[in-house]
Every structure is written in C-alpha cells, then in structure tokens.
Write a protein that holds these residues in place. Structure first.
Motif, mmCIF file in Angstrom:
data_model
loop_
_atom_site.group_PDB
_atom_site.id
_atom_site.type_symbol
_atom_site.label_atom_id
_atom_site.label_comp_id
_atom_site.label_asym_id
_atom_site.label_seq_id
_atom_site.Cartn_x
_atom_site.Cartn_y
_atom_site.Cartn_z
ATOM 1 N N GLY A 165 36.792 -44.905 -16.926
ATOM 2 C CA GLY A 165 35.674 -45.698 -16.440
ATOM 3 C C GLY A 165 34.482 -44.895 -15.973
ATOM 4 N N ALA A 166 34.549 -43.573 -16.000
ATOM 5 C CA ALA A 166 33.437 -42.767 -15.509
ATOM 6 C C ALA A 166 32.439 -42.519 -16.632
ATOM 7 C CB ALA A 166 33.954 -41.422 -14.983
ATOM 8 N N PRO A 167 31.169 -42.891 -16.438
ATOM 9 C CA PRO A 167 30.172 -42.626 -17.466
ATOM 10 C C PRO A 167 29.920 -41.138 -17.604
ATOM 11 C CG PRO A 167 29.131 -43.389 -15.452
ATOM 12 C CD PRO A 167 30.612 -43.538 -15.256
ATOM 13 N N ARG A 168 29.536 -40.721 -18.789
ATOM 14 C CA ARG A 168 29.216 -39.330 -19.007
ATOM 15 C C ARG A 168 27.984 -38.939 -18.198
ATOM 16 N NH1 ARG A 168 31.288 -36.249 -23.034
ATOM 17 N NH2 ARG A 168 33.437 -36.853 -23.427
ATOM 18 N N ALA A 169 28.012 -37.718 -17.645
ATOM 19 C CA ALA A 169 26.892 -37.256 -16.842
ATOM 20 C C ALA A 169 25.717 -36.872 -17.738
ATOM 21 C CB ALA A 169 27.323 -36.031 -16.031
ATOM 22 N N PRO A 170 24.488 -37.064 -17.255
ATOM 23 C CA PRO A 170 23.329 -36.604 -18.019
ATOM 24 C C PRO A 170 23.293 -35.085 -18.031
ATOM 25 C CG PRO A 170 22.688 -37.310 -15.820
ATOM 26 C CD PRO A 170 24.125 -37.682 -15.991
ATOM 27 N N GLN A 197 24.383 -27.023 -8.861
ATOM 28 C CA GLN A 197 24.793 -26.571 -10.196
ATOM 29 C C GLN A 197 25.220 -27.738 -11.081
ATOM 30 O OE1 GLN A 197 24.112 -23.245 -10.317
ATOM 31 N NE2 GLN A 197 23.730 -23.652 -8.148
ATOM 32 N N LYS A 198 25.838 -28.742 -10.486
ATOM 33 C CA LYS A 198 26.421 -29.846 -11.241
ATOM 34 C C LYS A 198 25.601 -31.138 -11.195
ATOM 35 C CE LYS A 198 30.087 -27.633 -12.606
ATOM 36 N NZ LYS A 198 30.293 -27.353 -14.051
ATOM 37 N N ASN A 199 24.458 -31.091 -10.531
ATOM 38 C CA ASN A 199 23.623 -32.296 -10.397
ATOM 39 C C ASN A 199 24.419 -33.446 -9.787
ATOM 40 O OD1 ASN A 199 21.184 -33.698 -10.586
ATOM 41 N ND2 ASN A 199 21.697 -34.543 -12.590
ATOM 42 N N ARG A 200 25.151 -33.149 -8.741
ATOM 43 C CA ARG A 200 25.977 -34.106 -8.019
ATOM 44 C C ARG A 200 25.731 -33.936 -6.523
ATOM 45 N NH1 ARG A 200 26.640 -35.217 -12.594
ATOM 46 N NH2 ARG A 200 28.573 -35.641 -13.735
ATOM 47 N N LEU A 201 26.133 -34.928 -5.761
ATOM 48 C CA LEU A 201 26.239 -34.761 -4.320
ATOM 49 C C LEU A 201 27.661 -34.303 -4.046
ATOM 50 C CD1 LEU A 201 25.299 -35.037 -1.400
ATOM 51 C CD2 LEU A 201 26.019 -37.430 -1.465
ATOM 52 N N VAL A 202 27.806 -33.097 -3.559
ATOM 53 C CA VAL A 202 29.115 -32.532 -3.243
ATOM 54 C C VAL A 202 29.174 -32.341 -1.730
ATOM 55 C CG1 VAL A 202 30.681 -30.582 -3.571
ATOM 56 C CG2 VAL A 202 29.251 -31.369 -5.472
ATOM 57 N N ARG A 203 30.259 -32.789 -1.128
ATOM 58 C CA ARG A 203 30.382 -32.729 0.337
ATOM 59 C C ARG A 203 31.844 -32.635 0.734
ATOM 60 N NH1 ARG A 203 32.269 -37.686 2.000
ATOM 61 N NH2 ARG A 203 31.922 -39.472 0.594
ATOM 62 N N LEU A 246 43.328 -21.908 6.581
ATOM 63 C CA LEU A 246 42.328 -22.975 6.628
ATOM 64 C C LEU A 246 41.365 -22.873 5.453
ATOM 65 C CD1 LEU A 246 40.930 -25.335 8.079
ATOM 66 C CD2 LEU A 246 39.809 -23.652 9.572
ATOM 67 N N GLY A 247 41.336 -23.925 4.616
ATOM 68 C CA GLY A 247 40.437 -23.977 3.468
ATOM 69 C C GLY A 247 39.696 -25.300 3.449
ATOM 70 N N PHE A 248 39.427 -25.814 2.251
ATOM 71 C CA PHE A 248 38.727 -27.094 2.144
ATOM 72 C C PHE A 248 38.821 -27.630 0.733
ATOM 73 C CE2 PHE A 248 35.659 -23.904 0.924
ATOM 74 C CZ PHE A 248 34.798 -24.496 0.000
ATOM 75 N N ARG A 249 38.643 -28.941 0.602
ATOM 76 C CA ARG A 249 38.474 -29.583 -0.708
ATOM 77 C C ARG A 249 37.236 -30.443 -0.642
ATOM 78 N NH1 ARG A 249 43.576 -32.102 -2.399
ATOM 79 N NH2 ARG A 249 44.565 -30.761 -0.836
ATOM 80 N N ILE A 250 36.814 -30.964 -1.784
ATOM 81 C CA ILE A 250 35.488 -31.595 -1.856
ATOM 82 C C ILE A 250 35.532 -33.018 -2.380
ATOM 83 C CG2 ILE A 250 34.254 -29.404 -2.080
ATOM 84 C CD1 ILE A 250 34.141 -29.852 -5.093
ATOM 85 N N VAL A 251 34.532 -33.777 -1.965
ATOM 86 C CA VAL A 251 34.246 -35.104 -2.494
ATOM 87 C C VAL A 251 32.991 -34.994 -3.349
ATOM 88 C CG1 VAL A 251 33.436 -37.426 -1.880
ATOM 89 C CG2 VAL A 251 35.340 -36.388 -0.628
ATOM 90 N N VAL A 252 32.978 -35.673 -4.486
ATOM 91 C CA VAL A 252 31.857 -35.582 -5.434
ATOM 92 C C VAL A 252 31.301 -36.964 -5.700
ATOM 93 C CG1 VAL A 252 31.139 -34.822 -7.730
ATOM 94 C CG2 VAL A 252 32.888 -33.522 -6.475
ATOM 95 N N GLU A 253 29.981 -37.092 -5.603
ATOM 96 C CA GLU A 253 29.306 -38.346 -5.872
ATOM 97 C C GLU A 253 28.206 -38.118 -6.902
ATOM 98 O OE1 GLU A 253 27.770 -40.014 -2.288
ATOM 99 O OE2 GLU A 253 29.648 -39.777 -1.173
ATOM 100 N N ARG A 254 27.907 -39.159 -7.665
ATOM 101 C CA ARG A 254 26.812 -39.100 -8.628
ATOM 102 C C ARG A 254 25.496 -39.363 -7.918
ATOM 103 N NH1 ARG A 254 28.555 -38.739 -13.692
ATOM 104 N NH2 ARG A 254 30.765 -39.144 -14.037
ATOM 105 N N LEU A 255 24.477 -38.632 -8.312
ATOM 106 C CA LEU A 255 23.152 -38.822 -7.722
ATOM 107 C C LEU A 255 22.469 -40.049 -8.299
ATOM 108 C CD1 LEU A 255 21.915 -35.122 -7.687
ATOM 109 C CD2 LEU A 255 22.778 -36.459 -5.766
#
Length: 331
Positions: A65-70, A201-207, A322-331
């Motif tokens: 269901g994820a559209p291809r990124a531009p 780098q990925k044209n995303r909101l990464v947090r 102690l490390g981290f993982r990420i959430v990714v959102e489309r702009l």
C-alpha cells in the motif's frame, strides 16, 4: 506484501546456492553452445539476486500500500554520500488503541489505554554501518543537522559526562568491527542529528519515536508483558540473563519479535525516544534535559527489559547498551 518480500529476501541465499548447482550441472552435461547460453543466463540471475541480498535500499518503499517515493534531489555536497544512507526495513503500525504502562514501577503507573496514530518504524535499531554513513558524509561536523542544545554539546559547551571525543560514538574504533550490530554509545543529541541528516538524504521526515509509539510497537494493542508474550524466556532475547555481555547482530535472535514483527525490543540495546521526562514528586534529577529510553539491553535484567519500563537519562548521556531506532514519515 511486505512479509512476502521479507521471506523472499531471506530465501535468496538458498536460491542462489541452488542455481549455482543447477548451472554447473548443465555446463558439464550440455553441448558447448547450450552450455555457454546457460552459463550466461545463470550468472545474470545470480547477480540480480545477490544485489537484493546486499542492498537494503533495494527493498525500501515496497511495502503493501505504500506509494513509490518521488525522485530525491540532493545538493552537490550530499550527492556523493546519499547512496550509502539507508533507512532499513520499515513496519507500519496501524492507528488505534494500545495498553501502555503497568503497576510494576511508579514511573510506569498506571496501566492505561491510549490512542496512537499510524506510523512506520524500523524493524531493528540503527546499525553501526548505517551510522557510519552519517560520519563518512561529515554529518557529525555540520551545524545544520544539530539542534541548538545538541550543537552546544558537540562543541563541548555542555557536559560530556567524560566523553573525550564527541565527533563519533563512544568506543567507535571497536564498534566498526561489528557493522551489523546496533550502534551504541550515542547521546540523544547524536541520534537527533542522525535523524535530521538521514531525512535530508531520503526526502523524508525521520525522527525518534515517542514513548507511546515505541511501547505500542513493542507490546501490541493488548499490552503484552514482553514483545513475544507474557512469559520471560532468556533464550529469546539478549538480556543479562542471556549471558552474552555485549551486543549481537541486529535482529539475530528471532524469538525477540513484537506483534508487528519488530526485533530487539526486549533486549540487545535500549532505544532513545523523543519523549522528555518530567520527574515525579520526590525524584531528584539534575536540572537538565532528561529523555526517556525504552527497551531491554544486554545489560538489563528481565525486569528492566519489559517494554513498559522507562529508563531516564540526561540527553548528553551515553552507554555501551544504549542506541536508537527511527520513525519515518513522508513529506
């Protein structure tokens, strides 16, 4: 579809092995003309399959269901480093209710139901090789990726808690020999800067995930005690009871899986979250930015490895667990 792709990718090495055996058999038994054709075709198929094994980015953005990124546009400075930046495998966590908290510790109480909006989070924590791309691109030295407080820490204008070299994670010289382990020894500020850099780098909101997002991803809607269920099993996850005494390859213990397919939430390394911590009445903390980390690690016992447990550290702290993982959102 995402689960199918995951299973397909995991089976590729076996497929390559079978193709090699079949190709060699035909090369021995077939006529010279047929053997040449078979050899060329077999090499081509093997090369394509090997690419998908080695390239995480080849599988990105192909979820159900994820559209291809531009196409992403980079500046001249970013263009040379962009191909090495990797998000990794993402899992979509559906919107809806979730049980968070527990009665086992005052910081967790009370258990309650909250609503969490849909989000996508990485299957495993950020690895050493993924973080290395940030360092190799010079991201740790560029002001634009850092918050004001983060840059103050980076410039040694804030407490480093004994950290001599702030240009790279603690014990980086040894971490580099374990490229597929989760990166550790990073402060909250470094995790935040990495997210900002990767997003560009990925044209995303990464947090970083919020506490509520992280806990739902780990416990599911029903609020499991541990990611895999309600009974602790030291063989399923890398905690103190497992006896390793250090990090393992990200996602390598297949028993440590959440209802949504995420790995390493019950052990291996704790994850920074974006959530600030407000001390409870009677708690004494330094007057500084406090952040919450979630999850178990190789240094935690089963009690501290529960997904509902809230680890609290100053944002400039760092630990080898102690490390981290990420959430990714489309702009």
């Amino acid at each position: 579809m995402s689960e199918f792709l995951k299973m397909l990718r995991e089976s590729v090495p076996q497929v390559i092995g079978g193709l090699i055996v079949a190709t060699l058999t035909l090369l021995v038994t077939a006529s010279p003309g047929v053997a040449a054709l078979v050899g060329f075709a077999g090499a081509l198929v093997i090369a394509v399959l090997a690419y998908f094994v080695r390239s995480p980015d080849a599988w990105e953005d192909k979820r159900d269901g994820a559209p291809r990124a531009p196409p992403t546009t980079y500046t001249s400075t970013e263009a040379r480093t962009a191909p090495s930046a990797s998000i990794g495998m993402l899992h979509r966590i559906p919107s809806g209710p979730a049980i968070i908290g527990s009665s086992f510790h005052i910081r967790e109480a009370p258990p309650r139901q909250v609503f969490v909006a849909e989000f996508e989070i990485t299957e495993v924590p950020v690895t050493v090789s993924q973080y290395a791309a940030f360092l190799d691109a010079g991201g740790a030295n560029e002001r634009r990726w850092w918050s004001d407080s983060g840059w103050a820490w980076r410039q040694a204008a804030a407490n480093g808690w004994g950290r001599a070299d702030r240009s790279q994670p603690h014990d980086w010289v040894n971490q580099k020999y374990r490229p597929y382990d989760p990166v550790v020894g990073v402060t909250w500020y470094e995790a935040e800067a990495y997210c900002n850099w990767l997003g560009a780098q990925k044209n995303r909101l990464v947090r970083l995930p919020t506490e509520e997002e992280w806990e739902k991803a780990a416990r599911g809607e029903e609020g499991r005690t541990w990611p895999w269920g309600d009974e602790f099993n030291r063989n399923k996850t890398n905690t103190y009871e497992h006896g390793v005494g250090g990090t393992l390859m990200a996602g390598s213990l297949i028993g440590d899986k959440s209802p949504y397919g995420l790995a390493d939430l019950g052990g291996n390394v704790q994850d920074w979250t974006s959530s600030a911590y407000q001390p409870l009445p009677g708690e004494e903390f330094p007057a500084m930015d406090l952040r919450v980390a979630r999850g178990g690690s190789w240094n935690d016992t089963a009690f501290g490895a529960r997904p509902s447990f809230r680890h609290v550290y100053p944002a400039g702290y760092y630990f080898p667990f102690l490390g981290f993982r990420i959430v990714v959102e489309r702009l």
